[in-house]
Design an enzyme around this catalytic site. Sequence first.
Site, PDB file in Angstrom:
ATOM      1  N   LYS A   1    -116.718  46.696  48.785  1.00 54.06           N
ATOM      2  CA  LYS A   1    -115.696  46.413  49.803  1.00 54.06           C
ATOM      3  C   LYS A   1    -114.487  45.808  49.115  1.00 54.06           C
ATOM      4  O   LYS A   1    -114.619  45.180  48.061  1.00 54.06           O
ATOM      5  CB  LYS A   1    -116.237  45.417  50.841  1.00 54.06           C
ATOM      6  CG  LYS A   1    -115.512  45.438  52.157  1.00 54.06           C
ATOM      7  CD  LYS A   1    -115.992  46.619  52.955  1.00 54.06           C
ATOM      8  CE  LYS A   1    -115.659  46.607  54.393  1.00 54.06           C
ATOM      9  NZ  LYS A   1    -116.536  47.527  55.120  1.00 54.06           N
TER      10      LYS A   1
HETATM   11  N1  GLU Z   1    -115.076  50.810  56.283  1.00 57.05           N
HETATM   12  C1  GLU Z   1    -116.118  51.645  56.796  1.00 57.05           C
HETATM   13  C2  GLU Z   1    -117.426  50.874  56.875  1.00 57.05           C
HETATM   14  O1  GLU Z   1    -117.442  49.681  56.923  1.00 57.05           O
HETATM   15  C3  GLU Z   1    -116.223  52.954  56.040  1.00 57.05           C
HETATM   16  C4  GLU Z   1    -116.590  52.833  54.611  1.00 57.05           C
HETATM   17  C5  GLU Z   1    -116.493  54.128  53.833  1.00 57.05           C
HETATM   18  O2  GLU Z   1    -116.308  55.163  54.443  1.00 57.05           O
HETATM   19  O3  GLU Z   1    -116.615  54.066  52.621  1.00 57.05           O
HETATM   20  O4  GLU Z   1    -118.479  51.452  56.942  1.00 57.05           O
END
Ligand code: GLU
Length: 430
Positions: free
Chosen positions: A113
């Site tokens: 993240k």
């Molecule tokens: N931000 C989204 C999540 O928390 C998508 C993450 C992604 O597609 O890599 O799952």
Amino acid sequence: MKEHRSGIWESSELYHDAVTEFEEAAALMQLDPNIATRLKVPKRALIVSVPIRLDDGTVKVFEGYRVQHNAVLGPGKGGIRFHQDVNLSEVTGLAMLMTFKCALAGLPLGGAKGGIRVNPSKLSSRELQALTRRYTTEIQMVIGPHMDVPAPDVGTDGRHMAWMMDTYSFERGHTVPSVVTGKPVEIGGSLGRAESTGRGVIYTVLHAAKYLREKKRVNIAMDKTTTVSVHGFGKVGGVAALEAHMLGARVIAVSDIAGGVMNKNGLDIPHLQEYFAKHHTLIGFLDSDPITNEEIFTIPVDVLIPAAIESVITIKNVHQVQAKIIAEGANGPLSSEAIKILEDKGVFLIPDVLCNAGGVVVSYFEWVQGLQNYFWTEAEVNKQLAEMMEKAFVRVVMIQEQYKCGMKTAALMAGIDRISKAMLLRGLFP
Ligand code: GLU
């Protein structure tokens, strides 16, 4: 177990809850303590300063992060968040959740993240572009199609992904589409990606309703007899509300950051979307009463979908919640304590790592399509998404029944089981 926690990660409620929930799952499944020790901390965390020139000519420095929690199953995967409250600890907790989410969905991806501590609504489009590009440059040594693949999250969308892809490609000297997912379709994005998280949320709600009917617990049909409320009207909540409406359910309340609207007979969601796009607020919509962001959680409904941000249902307001199914469209919208109280009362929780996994599942499809330069139809994307969501749902429910635990614990156990097997097979280097 506490001695393994290092102060640097600990400060946020989200990380604290993620570790507490992990420990509960680990204890129940009798996870190898050597594996548990490693999974409670990230593999790598990068903090960067992101200086940009504002439109008034002054320079401002923002703080940015990219945390890779685990890369045993494949490259790191997870969004980039632009929000004024983002911090290292929160990003670390979210990266941890991504590890379990990807593993639960059966993806060959790890968890990561990123984020910048910024209120994006205070920046112009040029400033946002400068911020995104400079951030990409600062983290480019740890991202890449085979290393770590960012995507949109709270406060970011396809525009940001296009700038990130362009910046990374510029530095490499050639186009590298698979460095990010959630890109616009015109530059290598996948059909169905923009809607995938909200769509996946509703798939899991349908599975939950079917499961509860079969178990004769409650009768929720997702037709006009069913009431739904949605917190958040953006990339996830907006799509989930529309999908629920299209199924025939009555979406009686929705809200966004500035407050929301309610109509007991059901809101006309397609028109509400048009109204929202034009006025940038929900309030004032025809045939609706205004509600506050606190009130939305207290309205009696069959299905409540918190799809905006974390920690919105906590010990402070949990006793006012009156829903039969709660679908965590956002990451961590319910605190661990709130989940316990609600599950004890018989509320059926669809936990975030399962409920909102549709986004990262279609991100995976986008990544694969980009690496192969072969693109699928939207029907193919949706079919594969539905299959993967069903598989994950069935697995979680089976674990929940086997261990007689809550749905969150079961979902984490499903993810942890897959990662721990891979970690044991790969062994510890050196
Ligand atoms: N931000 C989204 C999540 O928390 C998508 C993450 C992604 O597609 O890599 O799952």
